[in-house]
Design a protein around this motif. Sequence first.
Motif, PDB file in Angstrom:
ATOM      1  N   VAL A 230       1.043  -1.048   0.266  1.00 38.40           N
ATOM      2  CA  VAL A 230       0.089  -0.177  -0.037  1.00 38.40           C
ATOM      3  C   VAL A 230       0.723   1.066   0.092  1.00 38.40           C
ATOM      4  O   VAL A 230       0.124   2.423  -0.727  1.00 38.40           O
ATOM      5  CB  VAL A 230      -0.921  -0.104   1.107  1.00 38.40           C
ATOM      6  CG1 VAL A 230      -1.850   0.762   1.051  1.00 38.40           C
ATOM      7  CG2 VAL A 230      -2.160  -0.640   1.251  1.00 38.40           C
ATOM      8  N   THR A 231       1.944   1.198   0.759  1.00 41.14           N
ATOM      9  CA  THR A 231       2.579   2.467   0.845  1.00 41.14           C
ATOM     10  C   THR A 231       3.355   2.594  -0.406  1.00 41.14           C
ATOM     11  O   THR A 231       3.543   3.934  -0.670  1.00 41.14           O
ATOM     12  CB  THR A 231       3.494   1.884   2.091  1.00 41.14           C
ATOM     13  OG1 THR A 231       2.724   1.487   3.293  1.00 41.14           O
ATOM     14  CG2 THR A 231       4.491   3.324   1.973  1.00 41.14           C
ATOM     15  N   ASP A 232       3.690   1.682  -1.427  1.00 36.58           N
ATOM     16  CA  ASP A 232       4.417   2.133  -2.603  1.00 36.58           C
ATOM     17  C   ASP A 232       4.587   1.261  -3.504  1.00 36.58           C
ATOM     18  O   ASP A 232       4.568  -0.085  -3.842  1.00 36.58           O
ATOM     19  CB  ASP A 232       5.832   1.898  -2.159  1.00 36.58           C
ATOM     20  CG  ASP A 232       7.106   2.198  -3.556  1.00 36.58           C
ATOM     21  OD1 ASP A 232       6.755   2.610  -4.527  1.00 36.58           O
ATOM     22  OD2 ASP A 232       8.436   1.723  -3.334  1.00 36.58           O
ATOM     23  N   PRO A 233       3.173   1.839  -4.047  1.00 34.79           N
ATOM     24  CA  PRO A 233       3.162   0.134  -5.192  1.00 34.79           C
ATOM     25  C   PRO A 233       3.208   0.014  -6.142  1.00 34.79           C
ATOM     26  O   PRO A 233       3.911  -1.177  -6.770  1.00 34.79           O
ATOM     27  CB  PRO A 233       1.623   0.951  -5.679  1.00 34.79           C
ATOM     28  CG  PRO A 233       1.076   1.760  -4.618  1.00 34.79           C
ATOM     29  CD  PRO A 233       2.382   1.859  -4.289  1.00 34.79           C
ATOM     30  N   SER A 234       4.594   0.747  -6.515  1.00 35.63           N
ATOM     31  CA  SER A 234       5.403   1.132  -7.719  1.00 35.63           C
ATOM     32  C   SER A 234       6.341  -0.143  -7.278  1.00 35.63           C
ATOM     33  O   SER A 234       6.855  -0.954  -8.451  1.00 35.63           O
ATOM     34  CB  SER A 234       6.233   1.950  -7.407  1.00 35.63           C
ATOM     35  OG  SER A 234       6.683   2.436  -6.834  1.00 35.63           O
ATOM     36  N   ALA A 235       6.712  -0.805  -6.003  1.00 37.04           N
ATOM     37  CA  ALA A 235       7.754  -1.431  -5.228  1.00 37.04           C
ATOM     38  C   ALA A 235       7.311  -2.792  -5.308  1.00 37.04           C
ATOM     39  O   ALA A 235       7.103  -4.008  -4.443  1.00 37.04           O
ATOM     40  CB  ALA A 235       7.891  -1.400  -4.660  1.00 37.04           C
ATOM     41  N   ILE A 236       5.712  -3.340  -6.208  1.00 38.45           N
ATOM     42  CA  ILE A 236       4.814  -4.070  -5.681  1.00 38.45           C
ATOM     43  C   ILE A 236       5.636  -5.175  -5.972  1.00 38.45           C
ATOM     44  O   ILE A 236       6.215  -5.659  -7.275  1.00 38.45           O
ATOM     45  CB  ILE A 236       3.754  -4.734  -6.834  1.00 38.45           C
ATOM     46  CG1 ILE A 236       2.657  -3.236  -6.028  1.00 38.45           C
ATOM     47  CG2 ILE A 236       2.884  -6.044  -6.511  1.00 38.45           C
ATOM     48  CD1 ILE A 236       1.328  -3.188  -6.966  1.00 38.45           C
ATOM     49  N   PRO A 237       5.711  -6.827  -5.289  1.00 36.13           N
ATOM     50  CA  PRO A 237       7.004  -7.638  -5.426  1.00 36.13           C
ATOM     51  C   PRO A 237       6.161  -8.300  -6.814  1.00 36.13           C
ATOM     52  O   PRO A 237       4.598  -7.945  -6.982  1.00 36.13           O
ATOM     53  CB  PRO A 237       7.015  -8.423  -3.721  1.00 36.13           C
ATOM     54  CG  PRO A 237       5.653  -8.220  -3.677  1.00 36.13           C
ATOM     55  CD  PRO A 237       5.367  -6.005  -3.693  1.00 36.13           C
ATOM     56  N   ASP A 238       6.728  -9.123  -7.158  1.00 33.51           N
ATOM     57  CA  ASP A 238       6.019 -10.178  -8.201  1.00 33.51           C
ATOM     58  C   ASP A 238       4.929 -10.942  -7.781  1.00 33.51           C
ATOM     59  O   ASP A 238       5.541 -12.291  -7.186  1.00 33.51           O
ATOM     60  CB  ASP A 238       7.184 -10.495  -8.964  1.00 33.51           C
ATOM     61  CG  ASP A 238       7.141 -10.916 -10.767  1.00 33.51           C
ATOM     62  OD1 ASP A 238       5.738 -10.831 -11.067  1.00 33.51           O
ATOM     63  OD2 ASP A 238       7.313 -11.701 -11.101  1.00 33.51           O
ATOM     64  N   LEU A 239       3.275 -11.068  -8.103  1.00 34.40           N
ATOM     65  CA  LEU A 239       3.068 -11.624  -7.288  1.00 34.40           C
ATOM     66  C   LEU A 239       2.431 -12.397  -8.776  1.00 34.40           C
ATOM     67  O   LEU A 239       2.267 -12.344  -9.339  1.00 34.40           O
ATOM     68  CB  LEU A 239       1.771 -11.330  -6.644  1.00 34.40           C
ATOM     69  CG  LEU A 239       1.811 -10.410  -5.411  1.00 34.40           C
ATOM     70  CD1 LEU A 239       0.618  -9.668  -4.647  1.00 34.40           C
ATOM     71  CD2 LEU A 239       2.292 -10.943  -3.985  1.00 34.40           C
ATOM     72  N   THR A 240       1.988 -13.841  -8.487  1.00 37.63           N
ATOM     73  CA  THR A 240       1.333 -14.617  -9.426  1.00 37.63           C
ATOM     74  C   THR A 240       0.320 -15.022  -9.060  1.00 37.63           C
ATOM     75  O   THR A 240      -0.136 -15.631  -7.993  1.00 37.63           O
ATOM     76  CB  THR A 240       2.617 -15.756  -9.067  1.00 37.63           C
ATOM     77  OG1 THR A 240       4.038 -16.370  -9.276  1.00 37.63           O
ATOM     78  CG2 THR A 240       2.467 -16.743 -10.986  1.00 37.63           C
ATOM     79  N   PRO A 241      -0.589 -14.870 -10.062  1.00 36.80           N
ATOM     80  CA  PRO A 241      -2.221 -14.883 -10.049  1.00 36.80           C
ATOM     81  C   PRO A 241      -1.977 -16.674 -10.367  1.00 36.80           C
ATOM     82  O   PRO A 241      -1.250 -16.639 -10.786  1.00 36.80           O
ATOM     83  CB  PRO A 241      -2.673 -14.437 -11.226  1.00 36.80           C
ATOM     84  CG  PRO A 241      -2.307 -12.969 -11.592  1.00 36.80           C
ATOM     85  CD  PRO A 241      -0.591 -13.663 -11.170  1.00 36.80           C
TER      86      PRO A 241
END
Lengths: 247, 241
Positions: A230-241
């Motif tokens: 939430v604080t830094d959406p640009s640094a979202i980890p690479d999640l796998t759907p």
Amino acid sequence: MTTVPVARLAEVFVEVADTLVDEFDLVEFLQTLTVRTAELTAATATGLLFADHEGRLQFMAASDERAKMLDLFQVQADEGPCRDCYRNGVPVVSTDLRAAQERWPRFAPRALRAGVRSVHAFPMRLRQEVIGSLGMFGADPGTLEPVDVQLVQALADVATIGLLQERAIHRGEVLTEQLQSALNSRIVIEQAKGVIAQTYGTTVDTAFEMIRTYCRRNHLRLSQVTREIVTDPSAIPDLTPPPGHPG
Amino acid sequence: MTAPEDRPARIHALIAAELRGADGSGDRLRQLCRFAVRELPASGAGVSLITDAGTQGMAAASDPTSEVVEELQFTLGEGPCIDAHASRRPVLIPDLAEDALTRWPAYVPAAREQGVQAVFAFPLQIGAARLGTLDVYRDEVGALSGEALDQALTCAEVALMILLDEQDRAGPERMGAVAESALGHRVELYQAQGMVQVQLGVSAAEAMVRLRAHAYANGHRLGDVARDVVTRRLSFERDTP
């Protein structure tokens, strides 16, 4: 419902005690507790509601975070077994929902539609105070044996211990502090679900599974990861759907 | 609402009455601080803004002395309000004595010089979005009772709402918003907040501002707007004027 084997019970309490030691993450701890409680009692879902400073029950953790189950926990801010339990400070056990339509005109029909037939609720007690409630939903109109009632009450008491674990409690105000912090951590998780759902074009239910899988795989804590999301959406980890997600 | 829940409703109504006629958010925050002083066992109160972007400073205080005290922690770079913000939880110091002196060696003597003996700092936050703190001061040693703590938390919620309204510069003043409460919302609101954050490429706090503004401008309930966002019936777009 069958009575739980002693060995399994011991395992669960050891696991819980382990979680309480270091690297403690309250939300994750409470969630694990709801999952174990559901497993031990063969409940469809169990959840924890905490009372906020205005005495309203707020959703805190559940063994099943699908929207329809969250709804059943949340509606109890207004009405339902958890609310009655919180208000009266005593367990509400073995209630067949079909016979409770008058008692809970809003909650009962919703729960029946969601496939729930029986409900139980246990108070989270701290000395003279009730600080929340553990709710259980079952698919059958089953009853809880007295020994199981004791077991689930013990698990509800463990949830209270978990809340107080971070710091020793000397005064009532420390409890307020913990509750505030816990409820806020819960909000962060919901915000992170939204960020991930929007970023990956998934439902919020799927988003939560993605976040949890990521945390498990990388041995990271849920509170920390969701806050970063939430604080830094640009640094979202690479999640796998997950495969075949309803995106 | 049923009888046992009248207390928060009463506090909200009292605050709304207090804020009626207040002009602008600074004025409303000052009125809120005065309300806190009157209702709580407190000698002063203040609201400070601390954003993740680094903005820091006093926004309002109940009286000139509290203004000075509120500013102290920014001048000295330490204090309960800075810690409350950093730790995301209330910091409750019923006695600014030895223990506190070890924790804040510069702040404690300076605050005591202004007659402050106890400080209670409450973060203004919704999940990961943080805007500042509400600080309550006492000129005598002693903890806040459970009920006073609950009241202070309600005041903090209202301060948060005022700050969110203020960020919504396009929106008019609205007293109705004061009566609503941050934590009374369902999880869909926070999920929608996260989604709008990504849709608009803005901070979590700004996303909440936009959700509230949309609800107000269209006369919808905030919860309904949130549900529409989560079910993808409603989407916010970037760069719309």
